[in-house]
Design a protein around this motif. Structure first.
Motif, PDB file in Angstrom:
ATOM      1  N   MET A   1     132.975 -46.885  55.033  1.00  0.00           N
ATOM      2  CA  MET A   1     133.350 -46.228  56.281  1.00  0.00           C
ATOM      3  C   MET A   1     132.129 -45.532  56.902  1.00  0.00           C
ATOM      4  SD  MET A   1     135.903 -43.070  56.951  1.00  0.00           S
ATOM      5  CE  MET A   1     134.567 -41.925  56.767  1.00  0.00           C
ATOM      6  N   TYR A   2     132.042 -45.635  58.209  1.00  0.00           N
ATOM      7  CA  TYR A   2     130.924 -44.992  58.905  1.00  0.00           C
ATOM      8  C   TYR A   2     131.339 -43.633  59.453  1.00  0.00           C
ATOM      9  CZ  TYR A   2     128.746 -49.609  58.828  1.00  0.00           C
ATOM     10  OH  TYR A   2     128.200 -50.789  58.435  1.00  0.00           O
ATOM     11  N   ILE A   3     130.408 -42.707  59.363  1.00  0.00           N
ATOM     12  CA  ILE A   3     130.659 -41.361  59.900  1.00  0.00           C
ATOM     13  C   ILE A   3     129.482 -40.945  60.791  1.00  0.00           C
ATOM     14  CG2 ILE A   3     129.710 -40.283  57.787  1.00  0.00           C
ATOM     15  CD1 ILE A   3     131.713 -37.969  58.278  1.00  0.00           C
ATOM     16  N   LEU A   4     129.818 -40.311  61.917  1.00  0.00           N
ATOM     17  CA  LEU A   4     128.783 -39.790  62.814  1.00  0.00           C
ATOM     18  C   LEU A   4     128.876 -38.271  62.792  1.00  0.00           C
ATOM     19  CD1 LEU A   4     126.722 -40.687  65.212  1.00  0.00           C
ATOM     20  CD2 LEU A   4     128.570 -39.924  66.696  1.00  0.00           C
ATOM     21  N   ALA A   5     127.749 -37.608  62.565  1.00  0.00           N
ATOM     22  CA  ALA A   5     127.756 -36.143  62.493  1.00  0.00           C
ATOM     23  C   ALA A   5     126.780 -35.541  63.491  1.00  0.00           C
ATOM     24  CB  ALA A   5     127.412 -35.690  61.077  1.00  0.00           C
ATOM     25  N   ILE A   6     127.205 -34.439  64.095  1.00  0.00           N
ATOM     26  CA  ILE A   6     126.362 -33.759  65.092  1.00  0.00           C
ATOM     27  C   ILE A   6     126.122 -32.325  64.653  1.00  0.00           C
ATOM     28  CG2 ILE A   6     126.291 -32.892  67.471  1.00  0.00           C
ATOM     29  CD1 ILE A   6     128.065 -35.179  68.307  1.00  0.00           C
ATOM     30  N   ASP A   7     124.884 -31.884  64.727  1.00  0.00           N
ATOM     31  CA  ASP A   7     124.599 -30.466  64.525  1.00  0.00           C
ATOM     32  C   ASP A   7     123.772 -29.966  65.692  1.00  0.00           C
ATOM     33  OD1 ASP A   7     124.033 -27.912  63.746  1.00  0.00           O
ATOM     34  OD2 ASP A   7     122.532 -28.477  62.250  1.00  0.00           O
ATOM     35  N   THR A   8     124.375 -29.163  66.543  1.00  0.00           N
ATOM     36  CA  THR A   8     123.649 -28.568  67.674  1.00  0.00           C
ATOM     37  C   THR A   8     123.770 -27.050  67.601  1.00  0.00           C
ATOM     38  OG1 THR A   8     125.636 -28.967  68.980  1.00  0.00           O
ATOM     39  CG2 THR A   8     123.807 -30.499  69.300  1.00  0.00           C
ATOM     40  N   SER A   9     123.883 -26.526  66.380  1.00  0.00           N
ATOM     41  CA  SER A   9     124.109 -25.089  66.233  1.00  0.00           C
ATOM     42  C   SER A   9     122.818 -24.284  66.281  1.00  0.00           C
ATOM     43  CB  SER A   9     124.826 -24.816  64.912  1.00  0.00           C
ATOM     44  OG  SER A   9     124.006 -25.221  63.826  1.00  0.00           O
ATOM     45  N   HIS A  10     121.686 -24.961  66.164  1.00  0.00           N
ATOM     46  CA  HIS A  10     120.405 -24.264  66.135  1.00  0.00           C
ATOM     47  C   HIS A  10     119.448 -24.857  67.149  1.00  0.00           C
ATOM     48  CE1 HIS A  10     122.126 -23.078  62.338  1.00  0.00           C
ATOM     49  NE2 HIS A  10     121.288 -22.053  62.341  1.00  0.00           N
ATOM     50  N   GLN A  11     118.253 -24.274  67.155  1.00  0.00           N
ATOM     51  CA  GLN A  11     117.222 -24.702  68.083  1.00  0.00           C
ATOM     52  C   GLN A  11     116.988 -26.207  68.009  1.00  0.00           C
ATOM     53  OE1 GLN A  11     115.800 -23.106  70.438  1.00  0.00           O
ATOM     54  NE2 GLN A  11     114.268 -24.646  71.011  1.00  0.00           N
TER      55      GLN A  11
END
Lengths: 438, 227
Positions: free
Chosen positions: B1-11
């Motif tokens: 299974m493919y998963i896409l993750a986003i982290d825009t919590s920091h600079q």
């Protein structure tokens, strides 16, 4: 085969809105989620709070707009979203959501200037309802938060009960040049509008440059010929309401209270701007600027010199305990001096806005005058424009009172000429809090 | 299974594309989204990352979103993007705490304190119990720098995890064992997200919201806003 359907998304200030509009005119749905109650305790819009509320509201609001219009995202031709001007954090929510929707559903995006949206709001209820009609049909009812056109293909308009009925006939197309006054809590701007072909046929000897499919479609071009030097007109209404202890927002309550006062009892003259704005070049042509911080201060001085402070404080204290005061409740807390002051203030504001706008219309030989934005919902302002415009030979157009305030149908309407001309947003576009309209 | 993750919590934001199931986790690719360009570049970065690996949204089994705490605007951009993708594609969403993504980098068992800078001399603090590599959340809160050091002295964590040099120094000043590294990033969010997805801890598109971990009224008075 294009359907002509555009989904509009608007999140520039304190209202999360979505709408589906066909062909730039037919409103199939318009949903507005107001954050009014979230901001009311603070006496104004709090930017961080607005952005938080947009993130919560954007999904249900867009869903509702599609459901009300009885269309799916797949049937939409393009997604239009407000790029600016407005609160950056608020704009980013609508823009990012629109981008993700567009990417996932493979729909092009159209970036719209919020002020351009206000100007195009007059097209939404054009046929058969001119300023006076729109005023009459909207009469007295509070703005509804949403309405549904169902599958009705006919052009639609609001009636007093909030129901819809098909429109009759078509009004003539707008005559250019158009002078547009956008007057709201955040803006007091005059724009001279023309249309132009963004992809003109190349001259002899020149190559074929831009995309050919949009050739022949005309998009609007704008030139700012006046703006407020300080407070926006709607801001003055809010500030005066606040300093008189009448609560927030100020526009509707001042309009209602003013009916009970004598507008001639306290005179506020038209603001005279004697000096050109710093940095303005004479070559830019004459400008027709506004200024509303002075009248606000004049109201404050009046309350001080007429010992109105104790009454104001008593009213503020009394209203602090009421969650949503009715007009009657506020009225019961106002003496005659206050009502006269409110009526005089509104009269002064209306005279100033109308006089300067009509002067600009005459000077620019505008054939059509569009008056739009939240303050354009004020009945006194509409009546004054209606009595003065005919003498200048300019055709007057207002959006319906409902479409005067922030909504997404106007964003979808303004996007339509861009859609026809193939003016889509670059994938890397972002919010422009101070976006100028050109 | 493919998963896409986003982290825009920091600079420095990032997007990760991973594959997994059961105990398997493989990072397929990751791309950096520079601070200040999140709204402009996040969605295009996702498109590029998927395209580079010959995938499209329809192949994704899960979306992992960093819900905070962290940069308010950054969080909202990441969440608005996730909402838009999930709304159209009907992909399940899992929300991942920034502090859990930090704690994920711990190397010791016992009480782990994950810390990130909340500005105004305050610290976003997460307390996690690590047993055999498994993390269990005990508390997440906002505290002052003084309270933060006092808490370290009082509870004696086995490790303090942070990506902030100043907080590392602060924790070191009260003799904590400090683990530092660069931003938690989307890879950790993808790993935790996958595990949460397999446990069935998904959230709906309309319920997904940021965890600002700061909701005091003072924030909303313009005169009190400092950031």
């Amino acid at each position: 085969m294009p359907s002509g359907l555009i989904l509009g998304i608007e999140s520039s200030c304190d209202e999360t809105a979505a709408a589906v509009v066909r062909g730039g005119e037919q409103v199939l749905s318009s949903v507005v989620a107001s954050q009014f109650s979230a901001h009311q305790p603070y006496g104004g819009v709090v930017p961080e709070l607005a952005a938080r509320e947009h993130l919560r509201a954007v999904v249900p609001v867009v869903r509702q707009a599609l459901a009300d219009a009885k269309v799916t995202l797949a049937e939409i031709d393009a997604i239009a979203v407000t790029q600016g001007p407005g609160l950056a954090g608020a704009l980013l929510v609508g823009i990012t959501y629109a981008k993700a929707l567009g990417f996932a559903a493979r729909k092009p995006l159209i970036a719209v200037n919020h002020l351009e949206g206000h100007i195009h709001s007059v097209l939404l209820e054009e046929a058969g309802e001119r300023g006076q009609d729109a005023l009459a049909t909207a009469g007295g009812t509070p703005a509804l938060l949403q309405f549904t056109a169902g599958g009705t293909p006919a052009l639609l308009q609001f009636t007093a009960g909030g129901t819809l009925r098909p429109r009759s006939g078509q009004t003539p197309a707008l005559q250019f040049p158009v002078l547009a006054l956008v007057v709201s809590g955040g803006h007091t701007h005059l724009y001279l509008c023309e249309t132009a072909d963004p992809h003109p046929a190349p001259k002899e000897g020149e190559g074929w440059g831009t995309r050919a499919e949009g050739r022949g479609a005309r998009t609007w071009r704008y030139r700012n010929i006046g703006h407020t030097r300080d407070d926006a007109a709607g801001e003055a209404f809010d500030k005066v309401a606040k300093l008189l202890g009448l609560g927030y927002p100020g526009g509707p309550i001042i309009e209602q209270l003013a009916q009970h006062g004598d507008p001639a009892a306290v005179h506020f003259p038209i603001a005279q701007l004697k000096h050109p704005e710093r940095g303005a070049k004479a070559a830019d042509g004459p400008t027709f600027d506004f200024s509303y911080s002075g009248i606000k201060t004049a109201v404050l001085r009046y309350t001080e010199t007429h010992t109105m402070k104790p009454g104001i404080e008593a009213r503020r204290a009394a209203l602090a305990n009421v969650a949503k005061p009715t007009v009657e409740q506020v009225l019961a807390l106002c003496d005659k001096a206050t009502l006269d002051l409110v009526a005089g203030f509104q009269h002064g504001m209306v005279q100033d806005i109308v006089a300067k706008t009509i002067a600009a219309a005459e000077a620019t030989a505008a054939r059509t005058l569009i008056v739009t934005g939240g303050v354009a919902a004020n009945r006194n302002l509409r009546e004054e424009f209606e009595s003065r415009a005919p003498r200048s030979g300019v055709e007057l157009r207002f959006p319906s009172r409902r479409m005067s305030t922030d909504n997404a149908a106007m964003i979808a309407a303004a996007a339509y000429p861009k859609f026809l001309a193939g003016e889509f947003a670059e994938e890397g576009f972002s919010a422009e809090a101070g976006m100028a309209l050109r | 299974m493919y998963i896409l993750a986003i982290d825009t919590s920091h600079q420095n934001g990032s997007v990760a594309l991973a594959e997994g199931g059961g105990a398997v986790f493989r990072l397929i690719g990751q791309s950096i989204v520079e601070g200040g360009t999140f709204s402009a570049q996040l969605v295009p970065s996702i498109a590029t990352l998927l395209g580079k690996h010959g995938l499209d949204l329809s192949k994704l089994g899960c979306l992992a979103a960093c819900v905070g705490p962290g940069s308010f605007t950054g969080l909202r951009i990441g969440l608005a993007a996730i909402k838009g993708l999930a709304e159209v594609m009907h992909i399940p969403i899992v929300g991942v705490s920034t502090l859990e993504a930090l704690a994920h980098h711990a190397t010791r068992d016992g009480l782990i304190l994950a810390a990130s800078d909340a500005r105004r001399s305050e610290v976003f603090t997460g307390e996690y119990r690590r047993t055999g590599g498994e993390l269990r959340r005990e508390a997440e809160y906002l505290c002052t720098a003084v309270e933060f050091t006092a808490r370290i002295q009082a509870c004696g964590p086995s490790e303090v995890v942070t990506s902030d040099a100043r907080l590392a120094q602060l924790a070191g000043s009260v003799h904590a064992h400090v683990m530092t590294f660069s931003d938690p990033g989307s890879e950790a969010v993808a790993r935790i997200g996958l595990a949460k997805f397999l446990r069935g801890e998904t959230t709906s598109v309309d319920e997904l919201d940021a965890d600002y971990l700061r909701r005091d009224d003072n924030l909303f008075f313009p005169s009190a806003r400092s950031s």
